[in-house]
Design a protein around this motif. Structure first.
Motif, PDB file in Angstrom:
ATOM      1  N   THR A  79      16.650  28.702   3.461  1.00  0.00           N
ATOM      2  CA  THR A  79      16.022  28.248   4.800  1.00  0.00           C
ATOM      3  C   THR A  79      15.315  29.722   5.054  1.00  0.00           C
ATOM      4  O   THR A  79      15.880  30.892   4.603  1.00  0.00           O
ATOM      5  CB  THR A  79      17.106  27.765   5.910  1.00  0.00           C
ATOM      6  OG1 THR A  79      18.001  29.028   6.111  1.00  0.00           O
ATOM      7  CG2 THR A  79      17.781  26.709   5.530  1.00  0.00           C
ATOM      8  N   GLU A  81      14.577  30.989   8.730  1.00  0.00           N
ATOM      9  CA  GLU A  81      14.642  30.460  10.177  1.00  0.00           C
ATOM     10  C   GLU A  81      13.418  31.066  10.851  1.00  0.00           C
ATOM     11  O   GLU A  81      12.954  30.123  11.690  1.00  0.00           O
ATOM     12  CB  GLU A  81      15.992  31.307  10.778  1.00  0.00           C
ATOM     13  CG  GLU A  81      17.302  30.576  10.384  1.00  0.00           C
ATOM     14  CD  GLU A  81      18.501  31.128  11.020  1.00  0.00           C
ATOM     15  OE1 GLU A  81      18.238  32.210  11.837  1.00  0.00           O
ATOM     16  OE2 GLU A  81      19.511  30.658  10.838  1.00  0.00           O
ATOM     17  N   LEU A  86      11.971  25.545   4.819  1.00  0.00           N
ATOM     18  CA  LEU A  86      12.809  25.669   3.644  1.00  0.00           C
ATOM     19  C   LEU A  86      12.044  26.216   2.547  1.00  0.00           C
ATOM     20  O   LEU A  86      10.539  26.018   2.399  1.00  0.00           O
ATOM     21  CB  LEU A  86      13.362  24.454   3.178  1.00  0.00           C
ATOM     22  CG  LEU A  86      14.199  23.567   4.441  1.00  0.00           C
ATOM     23  CD1 LEU A  86      14.350  22.097   3.701  1.00  0.00           C
ATOM     24  CD2 LEU A  86      15.565  24.236   4.393  1.00  0.00           C
ATOM     25  N   THR A 107      15.723  27.165  11.433  1.00  0.00           N
ATOM     26  CA  THR A 107      16.140  26.237  10.123  1.00  0.00           C
ATOM     27  C   THR A 107      17.464  27.141   9.440  1.00  0.00           C
ATOM     28  O   THR A 107      17.110  28.060   9.118  1.00  0.00           O
ATOM     29  CB  THR A 107      15.130  25.824   9.321  1.00  0.00           C
ATOM     30  OG1 THR A 107      14.012  24.981  10.039  1.00  0.00           O
ATOM     31  CG2 THR A 107      15.451  25.138   8.103  1.00  0.00           C
ATOM     32  N   VAL A 110      21.350  24.762   4.469  1.00  0.00           N
ATOM     33  CA  VAL A 110      20.550  23.641   3.645  1.00  0.00           C
ATOM     34  C   VAL A 110      21.702  23.236   2.431  1.00  0.00           C
ATOM     35  O   VAL A 110      22.440  23.805   2.041  1.00  0.00           O
ATOM     36  CB  VAL A 110      19.315  24.307   2.735  1.00  0.00           C
ATOM     37  CG1 VAL A 110      19.919  25.445   1.822  1.00  0.00           C
ATOM     38  CG2 VAL A 110      18.697  23.359   2.000  1.00  0.00           C
ATOM     39  N   ALA A 121      18.790  20.025   6.080  1.00  0.00           N
ATOM     40  CA  ALA A 121      18.848  21.337   6.727  1.00  0.00           C
ATOM     41  C   ALA A 121      19.053  21.296   8.172  1.00  0.00           C
ATOM     42  O   ALA A 121      18.622  20.355   8.868  1.00  0.00           O
ATOM     43  CB  ALA A 121      17.465  22.027   6.406  1.00  0.00           C
ATOM     44  N   ASN A 123      18.840  22.655  11.934  1.00  0.00           N
ATOM     45  CA  ASN A 123      18.005  23.428  12.773  1.00  0.00           C
ATOM     46  C   ASN A 123      18.586  23.730  14.154  1.00  0.00           C
ATOM     47  O   ASN A 123      18.391  22.851  15.028  1.00  0.00           O
ATOM     48  CB  ASN A 123      16.705  22.658  13.032  1.00  0.00           C
ATOM     49  CG  ASN A 123      15.983  22.056  11.728  1.00  0.00           C
ATOM     50  OD1 ASN A 123      15.655  22.843  10.894  1.00  0.00           O
ATOM     51  ND2 ASN A 123      15.810  20.840  11.412  1.00  0.00           N
TER      52      ASN A 123
END
Length: 173
Positions: A79, A81, A86, A107, A110, A121, A123
């Motif tokens: 991920t 963020e 991703l 994010t 995963v 994923a 969030n």
């Protein structure tokens, strides 16, 4: 590095700032660690597990904020963020292979199904889960007479967002 049976510390390996998640590469000899510190927010630390030494970090620029990591089919999924995305990374070449945007804040973690057809994923900043389903769409291109229509297939991902509540980070599948 800790012995799983005795919980004895076997080695300490210097890596980037604020390490978070760890995944062992397909060779079983290399570990990848997401760096979450401000100065290293665009990198993954790499550790030689046999020699117990750091290897050169992987620069993920322009991706920012690597966090969640999972190995699937010789690709490292991560991920990003800060990039609301991703990505997949080839552990051999250290090159990003694909990026899937979530459009969601933070994010975080995963998961990939065994067959690789579904990716989930969290969030955390948006309070949602992203579910990606691999898909194929058959298309035809009709160029006009007297040409013959051309058939082709587009491979892609269908993205579904599921509201789960504020700041949800971890999940089980």
């Amino acid at each position: 590095m800790v012995d799983g049976a005795t919980l004895e510390v076997q080695a300490r390996v210097p890596i980037g700032e604020d390490p978070h998640e760890v995944a062992v590469g397909p060779d079983g000899r290399t570990a990848y660690v997401s760096n979450y510190g401000l100065a290293t927010l665009h990198t993954l630390a790499v550790v030689d597990l046999v020699r117990r030494k750091p290897l050169p970090a992987i620069d993920l620029t322009p991706l920012v904020g690597a966090h969640g990591l999972i190995l699937h089919d010789n690709l490292l999924w991560l991920t990003a963020e800060g990039s609301k995305a991703l990505a997949t990374l080839d552990p051999v070449t250290h090159r990003v292979q694909m990026v899937l945007g979530t459009g969601q804040d933070m994010t975080h973690l995963v998961w990939v199904s065994r067959d690789g057809a579904k990716v989930v994923a969290s969030n955390a900043g948006s309070g949602t889960m992203s579910v990606f389903d691999r898909m194929e769409v058959k298309q035809s291109l009709a160029p006009g007479p007297p040409a013959v229509p051309v058939e082709y297939t587009i491979h892609g991902w269908k993205h579904t967002l599921i509201p789960v509540g504020k700041a949800a980070e971890g999940f089980a599948v």
